[in-house]
Write an enzyme that holds these catalytic residues in place. Structure first.
Site, mmCIF file in Angstrom:
data_model
loop_
_atom_site.group_PDB
_atom_site.id
_atom_site.type_symbol
_atom_site.label_atom_id
_atom_site.label_comp_id
_atom_site.label_asym_id
_atom_site.label_seq_id
_atom_site.Cartn_x
_atom_site.Cartn_y
_atom_site.Cartn_z
ATOM 1 N N CYS B 105 0.830 -1.202 0.000
ATOM 2 C CA CYS B 105 0.000 0.000 0.000
ATOM 3 C C CYS B 105 0.867 1.256 0.000
ATOM 4 C CB CYS B 105 -0.961 -0.048 1.205
ATOM 5 S SG CYS B 105 -2.310 1.129 1.095
ATOM 6 N N HIS B 214 -3.505 -5.793 1.244
ATOM 7 C CA HIS B 214 -2.783 -5.969 2.505
ATOM 8 C C HIS B 214 -2.695 -7.428 2.923
ATOM 9 C CE1 HIS B 214 -2.459 -1.698 3.850
ATOM 10 N NE2 HIS B 214 -3.393 -1.571 2.925
ATOM 11 N N GLU B 216 -0.777 -8.657 5.051
ATOM 12 C CA GLU B 216 -0.511 -8.743 6.504
ATOM 13 C C GLU B 216 -1.798 -8.704 7.324
ATOM 14 O OE1 GLU B 216 -0.561 -6.072 4.850
ATOM 15 O OE2 GLU B 216 -0.734 -4.255 6.055
#
Lengths: 90, 256, 801
Positions: B105, B214, B216
């Site tokens: 991002c 994302h 994560e």
């Protein structure tokens, strides 16, 4: 085709977080010749045909109603520029 | 005062075998997902190392993650100010020497501003911030960060951004396609108007990867998306992003 | 251009004049103060004030009443200086002093048992209350309003609302971990509503997303009663270790006072006293001052900087700067401490060097904090601020004089007892009486009214009714809004919209965490403010328990019209009495909150809207219960009893009817239902649960099916027979203390035994069906999920996308 340029800036007394962040970055990069930065917006309104006073008035109206938020921004310029690419001379 | 972990700083016991691999996570002012990226590294079995934007020091890490957020408020352009951070000199040098680097991002935006990856991100075509569970296709599984996935497999990870529309000139896009450097592509929905549905890309060497979604946020069952592309999961049970972190850890350990 | 737009426009065009007017007044009396070269002032010192007792002061323009001004003169024994007048006027405003509400709010502190105090580490009065979670953890949460600023400038108003509540949380020593937003707008199709929805949603997202705080819930209500007065409430929650709790006090003579964060500019000058205390009224000239602009990047850096300061134990006391800026921070810190404070105002770092002393004291510039630091810790403090690149200036020190003294270039311009500014402001016993119109309204029940003329009865009619309900502005999916908020950041979100409560993990080792919900039905409160406020608490309590958490603490945001209207004041008094009684019965204390009055335009007040937030605790958030079923064959049970209760309901609202009495409140049943839902969650008996509230059973079943896109077969014959209601009433009644749960087959006997043992009504009304993608009301109608989803999700994009 002629265009009308409208510049909008944050009001002087209003916090400008964008300008503040950029000013800090310039200092860190050693470009210390500037004491402050303020970031505004530029609009280009293209006009089909001649820019009459009526069209210009419309642009001024648009500038203060839509293009700027009068609570936090000032319109600092509403100006006609002739587009060189179509060969219009003064 | 006791040294208590702030939320997100807790480390579960890492898997034996991969814990020797140390992955740096850089914090810029305005970085938001640094704790999440560090948690993902730990859940994958590695050791997360906090790196500070103001230090000219990568602390000898084996790979680097530039996490998501709004560094410097994204006020000038997303990533435009962070690319000048002191630590970025070491990141750029390292990347050129083959160090695995992942930009997520805002981190992806920093990598493009730093010219480690081509193209740029502009405001989403619908002009709103968007947060959704997004399906992606892994187009390239030969990078340092995607080797654990089968080529062409699909994953579901959260996407959340304001300036996520990937743009580049046609020549660059053709090059990326021709060289197989499109790593992830949006499937079903293009959530931001990105050119050719591109969600993530790599450099020619395959060590530097940037993506807008994302991974994560899809590494721990119970806190991820409600779905997975690999089959039914529990509530918020999606962990499809974990493969990116195990990919790089295995590569590092295998190379040692 | 509509009337409303015109009114907004005319207001927007006046700030420059308004500000100049303030600049003049705040500088002080004309004979004592004038600008020289725009930078220096002849200052109205304490000495000068004592020598010129007859100088006229603009106390009325600053919002003080004559008796209030006279009281200031009496306290000081002389006329106030211009700077003192600025401080008193802003701190004695309704917004800062709670002068109309104080006498009622005391009930929240009085109606509390020892049991309720057990886990309360910090109660009402500080920036936010703190509740013990055990294992050395504590949680702090609070909801606040930013209604008026958000109407004037929706983006910045909503953004700075988030900023302000988050700073309250930081100043308790906590790390903020999530936000929620209860929002109320005017009619969905009114031309001004889109302006507000777009600005407010973008402002909340723009600020909250940039802070890295997950947005885990809230409310969105559309009702024309909020047309000129949208309600923008913001809730923030933070967590900390017990030893990190910080309070707003300045103790220890010789300790240093520091102001840090953003520089002070002309933002929102007079906002606290003028903007928040006077309703918009066309007949008076606008006094609207400059709008506050938020800088979320500066706030994010401030959060991390403060947490590092707490970790290093280098601040003794801390206070955020919100309404009334430095006036509030200095007087509150000093009056909560054990001595006094002496500061030099020219040390304040300014963004605008032309500000007068009074303006500096009143400025509401955002992203600022004030702290008290021991001399030994000054160096460590400065090192941490340098690391985060945060500006600071040392203003002065804590003294033992008991006075708050503020100098300008060494000359004293403020010399006051800080308690008289911060805590001993005026208190009003405003007159109130029950509105005469209320009897008529309560007598006008929905059943049998003209609005009830064509009540759906056939299967086809009922199907159409459910679709109409689920597509209505208040019941439709809010994804178009909530998808603009980050719900993932920090990786601890265990539940978020559209589940009943937002759930956040606090301790990653044990899984311990908290659940939060905010609720209020303004229509119920309009029909009966005492019961309506209790119903708001009941719903919020029920939502938290439905998610599986044990309710522990309450915060409230009391949004009402003008306290000067005795009928509005009665609504307020009744709501506070009701809420405090119900808190006592349920055993959950109010730990903090906010009052927003004057929410009315042209004499028309909003519905009384006491928004209630409840916080609950999980030993392990892994046990949380989502609001949708997924497993084929699980039994669907309705818990609780259904009565014929359609007054004030969402269905009546759809038919344009508002009258009668709100649903019956039974707090004992609510408490028991809560215990059963929590036990069922802990023991793994249920895999899904959803409370029944607006829209009744029809809404609950629809939402449960849509949550994961899984259908069910439903039979309501037995329910109608048992409770003596028709099918329409079974579907649309809003009877309280009810929930729907999905029970695994292996757990059904245990679940039924538990309910039976506790004497709580429960009835099997259906079974989860993963094959048939529909809600099949057997023998009546079948509602394909695709059709339901399209109706449910299409509404907001239709109006706003």
């Amino acid at each position: 085709m002629p265009r009308i340029i409208v510049d909008v800036m944050p009001k002087p007394e209003i916090l400008d977080p964008q300008g503040k962040a950029i000013a800090g970055a310039l200092q860190r990069l050693g470009q210390t010749g500037f004491s402050a930065v303020r970031q505004g917006k530029r609009f280009e309104l293209t006009v089909d045909g001649e820019v009459t006073e009526e069209v210009l008035e419309q642009a001024r109206h648009a500038a203060v109603t839509l293009l700027s938020n009068p609570v936090i921004e000032d319109v600092t310029r509403v100006e006609v520029v002739k587009d060189a690419t179509i060969g219009v001379s003064e | 005062m006791s040294e208590t972990p702030l939320i997100g700083d807790f480390s579960p016991a890492p898997d034996a075998g991969l814990s020797g691999a140390r992955i740096g996570v850089i914090t810029f002012p305005g970085t938001l997902d640094d704790a999440d990226a560090a948690r993902a590294v730990r859940l994958a079995g590695g050791t997360a190392v906090s790196l500070w934007h103001g230090d000219h020091d990568l602390q000898g890490v084996d790979a680097v993650i530039l996490p998501g957020g709004f560094s410097y408020g994204d006020y000038l352009r997303a990533g435009a100010i962070s690319r000048f951070a002191p630590v970025m000199e070491q990141v750029v040098d390292g990347a050129k020497g083959g160090l695995p680097v992942l930009g997520i991002c805002n981190g992806f935006q920093v990598l493009t501003e730093a010219h480690l990856l081509p193209g740029s991100m502009i405001k989403n075509n619908h002009l709103h911030f968007v947060c959704r569970d997004q399906k992606l296709r892994v187009e390239n599984n030969s990078t340092a960060w995607t080797a654990e996935y089968a080529a062409g497999s699909e994953i579901v990870v959260p996407l959340k951004n304001q300036d996520g529309q990937y743009v580049a000139d046609e020549k660059t896009l053709d090059e990326l396609e021709g060289e197989g450097r499109v790593v992830f592509r949006y499937v079903d929905v293009n959530p931001n108007g990105s050119r050719r549905d591109i969600a993530g890309i790599t450099n020619a060497a395959g060590n530097v990867v940037g993506l807008m979604p994302h991974p994560e946020h899809a590494v721990e069952a119970g806190y991820g998306p409600d779905s997975s592309a690999f089959g039914p999961v529990g509530v918020r049970g999606g962990t499809d992003g974990l493969g990116m972190f195990t990919s790089v850890l295995k590569k590092i350990v295998g190379a040692n | 251009m509509s009337d409303l737009n015109q009114r907004v426009q005319s207001r927007l065009e006046t700030p420059a004049e308004a500000r100049n007017e303030h600049g003049h007044h705040l500088g002080g009396p004309a004979d004592a103060v004038e600008h020289i070269e725009g930078r220096k002032f002849n200052i109205d010192t304490v000495e000068h004030a004592a020598a010129t007792p007859d100088t006229p002061l603009p106390w009325a323009e600053l919002g003080l009443k004559e008796d209030e001004y006279n009281r200031v003169v009496e306290i000081l024994g002389r006329r106030p200086t211009a700077a003192e007048l600025a401080m008193y006027s802003v701190m004695w405003s309704e917004h800062c002093s709670y002068k109309s509400s104080k006498v009622h709010l005391r009930q929240f502190g009085d109606k509390v048992t020892e049991e309720m105090k057990k886990d309360m580490l910090v109660g009402i009065g500080e920036n936010a209350g703190v509740t013990n979670l055990g294992d050395g953890w504590a949680v702090t949460f609070k909801v606040e309003s930013h209604n008026h600023p958000s109407f004037v400038e929706p983006y910045q108003g909503a953004a700075t609302g988030i900023g302000g509540i988050v700073r309250d949380i930081i100043s308790m020593g906590a790390r903020p971990v999530a936000v929620m937003d209860p929002l109320r707008f005017g009619a969905v199709d009114h031309p001004d509503t889109a302006r507000l929805v777009h600005g407010i949603v973008a402002g909340i997202g723009g600020y909250g997303n940039s802070l890295g705080l997950p947005n885990i819930g809230g409310e969105v209500v559309f009702d024309s009663v909020y047309q000129g007065n949208p309600l923008v409430n913001a809730l923030a929650v933070g967590v900390m270790r017990h030893e990190d709790i910080r309070l707003a006090n300045a103790s220890g003579a010789g300790n240093k006072v520091v102001l840090f964060g953003a520089r002070t500019g002309g933002d929102g000058i007079g906002g606290a006293s003028v903007l928040a205390s006077e309703s918009f009224d066309d007949s008076k000239p606008a006094k609207r001052p400059a709008v506050q602009v938020g800088d979320p990047f500066a706030e994010k850096v401030l959060i991390e900087c403060c947490l590092e300061l707490f970790k290093a134990s280098v601040v003794e006391g801390i206070q955020d700067l919100g309404a009334a800026g430095i006036s509030c921070a200095t007087s509150e810190l000093a009056s909560n401490g054990d001595g006094g404070m002496h500061i030099e105002l020219t040390s304040v770092l300014l963004r605008d060097p032309t500000l007068t002393p009074g303006e500096i004291l009143m400025s509401e510039s955002q992203e600022r904090m004030m702290a008290v630091v021991t001399p030994q810790n000054v160096e460590a403090f400065e090192a941490i601020l340098a690391k985060w690149n945060v500006e600071y200036s040392w203003l002065g020190e804590v003294t033992g004089t008991g006075r708050l003294i503020i100098d300008w270039n060494g000359e004293t311009i403020v010399d006051v007892d800080p308690r008289t500014v911060a805590h001993e402001g005026p208190v009003y016993e405003r007159p109130y009486h029950r509105p005469e119109w209320l009897d008529g309204v309560q007598a006008d029940a929905f059943a049998g009214s003209a609005a009830d003329a064509s009540r759906p009865a056939s299967g086809e009619e009922l199907k159409a009714a459910v679709l109409e309900l689920m597509a209505s502005p208040n019941m439709c999916a809010k994804d178009w809004i909530t998808n603009q908020y980050d719900r993932y950041v920090r990786g601890n979100t265990a539940l978020a919209m559209p589940d009943d409560a937002g759930v956040i993990r606090v301790d990653e080792t044990t899984g311990m965490g908290v659940a939060l919900s905010t609720d209020c039905n303004g229509r119920y409160a309009y029909l009966d403010p005492y019961t309506g406020a209790q119903l708001a608490l009941a719903e919020s309590y029920r939502n938290v328990a439905t998610a599986g958490a044990v309710p522990m603490a309450v915060t409230d945001c009391l949004n009402f019209g003008s306290p000067e209207d005795p009928e509005v004041m009665w609504q307020f008094a009744e709501a506070v009495r009701g809420l405090s009684d119900a808190c006592m019965t349920l055993g959950v204390p109010v730990t903090g909150g906010n009052v927003s009055l004057y929410n009315q335009t042209g004499g028309v007040a909003i519905h009384p809207t006491p928004v209630v937030g409840v916080l609950g605790k999980f030993d392990d958030v892994a046990r949380r219960t989502p609001s949708g079923w997924r497993e084929d064959g699980q039994a669907i049970y309705l818990m609780g009893t259904t009565r014929d209760e359609l007054d004030g309901s969402e269905w009546a609202n759809l038919r344009g009817h508002l009258g009668g009495k709100p649903p019956v409140l039974d707090l004992a049943a609510e408490k028991l239902l809560g215990e059963l839902l929590i036990n069922a969650s802990r023991d793994g008996m249920i895999d899904a649960a959803h409370d029944l509230s607006e829209g009744g059973l029809a809404a609950a079943l629809s939402e449960m099916a849509l949550r994961f896109g899984v259908g069910a077969r439903i039979g309501l014959g037995e329910l109608c027979e048992r409770d003596g209601v028709d099918l329409f009433t079974a579907l649309f009644s809003e009877s309280q203390a009810r929930a729907v749960v999905a029970v695994a087959r292996s757990e059904e006997v245990r679940f039924k035994d538990m309910c039976t043992a506790r004497g709580f009504a429960h009835l099997r009304i259906g079974v989860v069906d993963t094959q048939n993608e529909a809600l099949d009301f057997q023998g009546q109608f079948s509602l394909p999920l695709a059709e339901l989803k399209e109706a449910h999700e299409g509404t907001l994009p239709k109006y706003f996308a």
